[in-house]
Design an enzyme around this catalytic site. Structure first.
Site, PDB file in Angstrom:
ATOM      1  N   GLU A 125     -18.756   3.419   4.411  1.00 32.95           N
ATOM      2  CA  GLU A 125     -19.795   2.392   4.220  1.00 32.95           C
ATOM      3  C   GLU A 125     -19.556   1.353   5.296  1.00 32.95           C
ATOM      4  O   GLU A 125     -18.660   0.515   5.170  1.00 32.95           O
ATOM      5  CB  GLU A 125     -19.646   1.756   2.829  1.00 32.95           C
ATOM      6  CG  GLU A 125     -19.955   2.667   1.675  1.00 32.95           C
ATOM      7  CD  GLU A 125     -21.446   2.925   1.525  1.00 32.95           C
ATOM      8  OE1 GLU A 125     -22.248   2.191   2.130  1.00 32.95           O
ATOM      9  OE2 GLU A 125     -21.803   3.877   0.823  1.00 32.95           O
TER      10      GLU A 125
ATOM     11  N   CYS B  99     -23.430  -6.789   4.272  1.00 32.34           N
ATOM     12  CA  CYS B  99     -23.771  -5.693   5.188  1.00 32.34           C
ATOM     13  C   CYS B  99     -25.268  -5.386   5.174  1.00 32.34           C
ATOM     14  O   CYS B  99     -25.819  -4.962   6.182  1.00 32.34           O
ATOM     15  CB  CYS B  99     -22.982  -4.450   4.834  1.00 32.34           C
ATOM     16  SG  CYS B  99     -23.188  -3.968   3.117  1.00 32.34           S
TER      17      CYS B  99
HETATM   18  P1  NAD Z   1     -12.873  -4.270   8.856  1.00 23.88           P
HETATM   19  O1  NAD Z   1     -13.370  -2.964   9.345  1.00 23.88           O
HETATM   20  O2  NAD Z   1     -12.177  -5.163   9.820  1.00 23.88           O
HETATM   21  O3  NAD Z   1     -11.837  -4.042   7.653  1.00 23.88           O
HETATM   22  C1  NAD Z   1     -12.151  -3.189   6.567  1.00 23.88           C
HETATM   23  C2  NAD Z   1     -10.860  -2.719   5.901  1.00 23.88           C
HETATM   24  O4  NAD Z   1     -10.138  -1.897   6.820  1.00 23.88           O
HETATM   25  C3  NAD Z   1      -9.911  -3.870   5.535  1.00 23.88           C
HETATM   26  O5  NAD Z   1      -9.237  -3.528   4.353  1.00 23.88           O
HETATM   27  C4  NAD Z   1      -8.965  -3.922   6.698  1.00 23.88           C
HETATM   28  O6  NAD Z   1      -7.692  -4.424   6.347  1.00 23.88           O
HETATM   29  C5  NAD Z   1      -8.852  -2.469   7.088  1.00 23.88           C
HETATM   30  N1  NAD Z   1      -8.578  -2.316   8.518  1.00 23.88           N
HETATM   31  C6  NAD Z   1      -8.907  -3.171   9.515  1.00 23.88           C
HETATM   32  N2  NAD Z   1      -8.492  -2.684  10.707  1.00 23.88           N
HETATM   33  C7  NAD Z   1      -7.929  -1.508  10.452  1.00 23.88           C
HETATM   34  C8  NAD Z   1      -7.322  -0.509  11.272  1.00 23.88           C
HETATM   35  N3  NAD Z   1      -7.240  -0.623  12.587  1.00 23.88           N
HETATM   36  N4  NAD Z   1      -6.853   0.584  10.684  1.00 23.88           N
HETATM   37  C9  NAD Z   1      -6.948   0.730   9.365  1.00 23.88           C
HETATM   38  N5  NAD Z   1      -7.506  -0.173   8.527  1.00 23.88           N
HETATM   39  C10 NAD Z   1      -7.978  -1.276   9.066  1.00 23.88           C
HETATM   40  O7  NAD Z   1     -14.123  -4.987   8.173  1.00 23.88           O
HETATM   41  P2  NAD Z   1     -14.206  -6.424   7.531  1.00 23.88           P
HETATM   42  O8  NAD Z   1     -14.181  -7.442   8.621  1.00 23.88           O
HETATM   43  O9  NAD Z   1     -13.233  -6.545   6.429  1.00 23.88           O
HETATM   44  O10 NAD Z   1     -15.667  -6.362   6.876  1.00 23.88           O
HETATM   45  C11 NAD Z   1     -16.839  -6.575   7.575  1.00 23.88           C
HETATM   46  C12 NAD Z   1     -17.547  -5.280   7.881  1.00 23.88           C
HETATM   47  O11 NAD Z   1     -17.701  -4.503   6.718  1.00 23.88           O
HETATM   48  C13 NAD Z   1     -18.951  -5.510   8.414  1.00 23.88           C
HETATM   49  O12 NAD Z   1     -19.192  -4.681   9.517  1.00 23.88           O
HETATM   50  C14 NAD Z   1     -19.835  -5.115   7.238  1.00 23.88           C
HETATM   51  O13 NAD Z   1     -21.124  -4.681   7.585  1.00 23.88           O
HETATM   52  C15 NAD Z   1     -19.037  -4.033   6.630  1.00 23.88           C
HETATM   53  N6  NAD Z   1     -19.444  -3.832   5.241  1.00 23.88           N
HETATM   54  C16 NAD Z   1     -20.163  -2.715   4.928  1.00 23.88           C
HETATM   55  C17 NAD Z   1     -20.606  -2.529   3.628  1.00 23.88           C
HETATM   56  C18 NAD Z   1     -21.381  -1.299   3.225  1.00 23.88           C
HETATM   57  O14 NAD Z   1     -21.485  -1.046   2.042  1.00 23.88           O
HETATM   58  N7  NAD Z   1     -21.915  -0.525   4.148  1.00 23.88           N
HETATM   59  C19 NAD Z   1     -20.304  -3.473   2.651  1.00 23.88           C
HETATM   60  C20 NAD Z   1     -19.568  -4.595   3.003  1.00 23.88           C
HETATM   61  C21 NAD Z   1     -19.138  -4.760   4.310  1.00 23.88           C
END
Ligand code: NAD
Length: 478
Positions: free
Chosen positions: A249, A283
């Site tokens: 997602e 999102c």
């Molecule tokens: P992110 O991708 O930075 O982090 C998401 C998760 O992955 C966190 O738990 C983080 O600790 C982990 N993570 C981060 N870097 C990582 C890596 N290199 N390796 C492994 N894990 C890692 O996202 P964010 O800043 O927490 O959230 C914002 C994003 O999430 C936006 O792009 C938003 O659109 C998206 N989002 C999507 C939905 C959906 O349902 N499609 C819902 C909410 C948020």
């Protein structure tokens, strides 16, 4: 509250992790709320071992019993609404009413999937062999690792854990380190409900100890992420080594089209609170507003007026309509979007900076921008903040092409009363979800998810449980 919980492994709260502790910050004040223990590799290995052991028992537990556990957890969650919502507001900054709604949506996920657990139907296919039988069966995928973003600390987890448990999988939750409180309360509700040890585990901590270990383990059979596209792409690459199943997602950059027959005030009544909910850090929030040229000016001035009158403040203050962004990095990112808009000749119709006199926390004004070219950042990229970029269109063909430009395909919105146009828009728009005269896409009974760089898999609905089930074929000859 953190000292009451900690990591949750094999049915017990572990107040100390092997990797020290992490400060949790209130984004409305910048002050530290407390410390949470973080997991060392040994803690993660314990969680993997516990989930593996518990899987054997849990998958053999009847769907009816699993459903009872999920309903019992939903009951406990419902009872603990005040505690959970307060924690969501403190850590994520959203107004309390929005936090309560998020928790209610999370309870809903458990109730919906309690029912879906009983409806994991197979199929019998006519065999070519006389007297034979072809059976299509569903089995739980196995141990699931769930990773989530910070913007919805509860419901993003509920959308994964509820269907996984309903399907008969065991789960290791690794929430965003910025907002672990709601995950702790949810897991505690599952413990109170009597879910057996090891079926649900919670590890918190840096990716170097948590993610790396979970990804490397052949025991973990599925990864499910809610997060950014870049992280999702990395996870898919990493999952290849052990061929884990993946659900993603990811980000969005939702277009919203307002056709010439829409009623401007009615649309604004819905669109403005939706745009600025959770300070735009959603999102599926509409990012790019394509408004028919005959309505454009009225739409822009109405949007700006309403945005300018929103009350910013701490989410626990009942009069607050919009809270802060999650951290300083997000404030910097939004400032860069506004700077680009200024450079590209955009008009700042409302907001555009940090609010005057607000020198604590990570606040940014609700911002409305018009007059931008389509390749300005505010239109072309996911802004994930309180920016509404509004642009006119004159021709239907043109607007579908502009709406479909770009790599994302999560959600899109259309406002019109014309049934022919509704059908055309739903079929022409390239996204996983289309809201028509509505923004209400996220519901337990509806399959939520995207296409293109917005991801794969669905959460919610009948479809959501399929992501946690393997298909098994049985050919029976007699
Ligand atoms: P992110 O991708 O930075 O982090 C998401 C998760 O992955 C966190 O738990 C983080 O600790 C982990 N993570 C981060 N870097 C990582 C890596 N290199 N390796 C492994 N894990 C890692 O996202 P964010 O800043 O927490 O959230 C914002 C994003 O999430 C936006 O792009 C938003 O659109 C998206 N989002 C999507 C939905 C959906 O349902 N499609 C819902 C909410 C948020």
């Amino acid at each position: 509250m953190y000292e009451r919980f900690g990591l949750f492994i094999d049915g017990d709260w572990r107040a100390r992790g092997g990797q020290g502790a992490l400060d949790i910050v209130d984004p409305a004040t910048g002050e530290t709320l407390g410390e949470v223990p973080t997991a060392a590799e040994a803690d993660v290995d314990d969680a993997i071992g516990a989930a593996d052991k518990a899987l054997k028992r849990w998958r053999a537990t009847s769907a009816w019993t699993r459903a009872d556990f999920l309903h019992a957890a939903a009951d406990r969650m419902h009872e603990r609404t005040e505690e959970a919502a307060r924690q969501i507001t403190l850590e994520a900054g959203k107004p309390l009413a929005q936090a309560k709604r998020e928790w209610a949506l999370s309870v809903d996920q458990f109730r919906w999937y309690a029912e879906e657990a009983r409806r994991i139907y197979g199929r019998i296919v006519e065999s070519r062999a006389p007297g034979g039988r072809v059976e299509v069966l569903h089995e739980p995928v196995g141990v699931v690792a769930a990773f989530t973003a910070w913007n919805f600390p509860a419901v993003l987890i509920a959308r994964k854990v509820a269907p996984a448990l309903a399907a008969g999988c065991s789960v290791i939750i690794r929430p965003s380190s910025e907002v672990p409180g709601a995950a702790m309360i949810m897991v505690d509700c599952l413990r109170q409900a009597g879910v057996p040890p090891g079926v649900v585990n919670l590890v918190i901590g840096p990716t170097a100890t948590t993610y790396t270990r979970l990804m490397a383990s052949p025991v973990v059979r599925k990864i499910t992420l809610t997060g950014s596209t870049a992280v999702g792409q990395q996870m898919i690459r990493d999952a290849a080594a052990t061929m884990k199943r993946v659900s993603m997602e990811l980000g969005g950059n939702a277009p919203m089209i307002v056709f010439d027959d829409a009623h401007v005030d009615t649309v604004l009544d819905l669109a403005v609170p939706t745009k600025f909910a959770n300070a735009g850090q959603v999102c599926v929030a509409p990012d790019r507003f394509y408004v028919h040229e005959s309505l454009h000016d009225a739409f822009v001035s109405g949007f700006a007026k309403r945005a300018g009158s929103l009350k910013l403040g701490h989410g626990l203050d009942e009069t607050t309509q919009m809270g802060p962004l999650i951290n300083q990095r997000r404030v910097d990112a939004i400032e860069a979007v506004v700077a680009d808009a200024n450079k590209r000749g955009g008009r700042i119709e409302a907001g555009g900076g940090r609010p005057q006199g607000q020198n604590k926390g990570f606040f940014f004004e609700p911002t409305v921008i018009s007059g931008l070219p389509d390749d300005a950042i505010a239109l072309a990229e996911e802004n994930f903040g309180p920016i509404a970029a509004i642009t006119p269109f004159s021709d239907n063909e043109e607007v579908f092409q502009r709406a479909n430009a770009g790599d994302f395909g999560l959600s899109a919105y259309v406002f019109t009363r014309d049934p022919t146009r509704i059908r055309e828009a739903v079929s022409r728009i390239e996204s996983g979800m289309v809201g028509v005269n509505s923004f209400a896409l996220a519901a337990a009974e509806a399959p939520f998810g995207g296409i293109k760089l917005s991801g794969m898999g669905r959460e919610g609905g009948t479809e959501g449980i399929l992501d946690f089930l393997n298909v098994k074929l049985s050919q029976v000859a007699v």
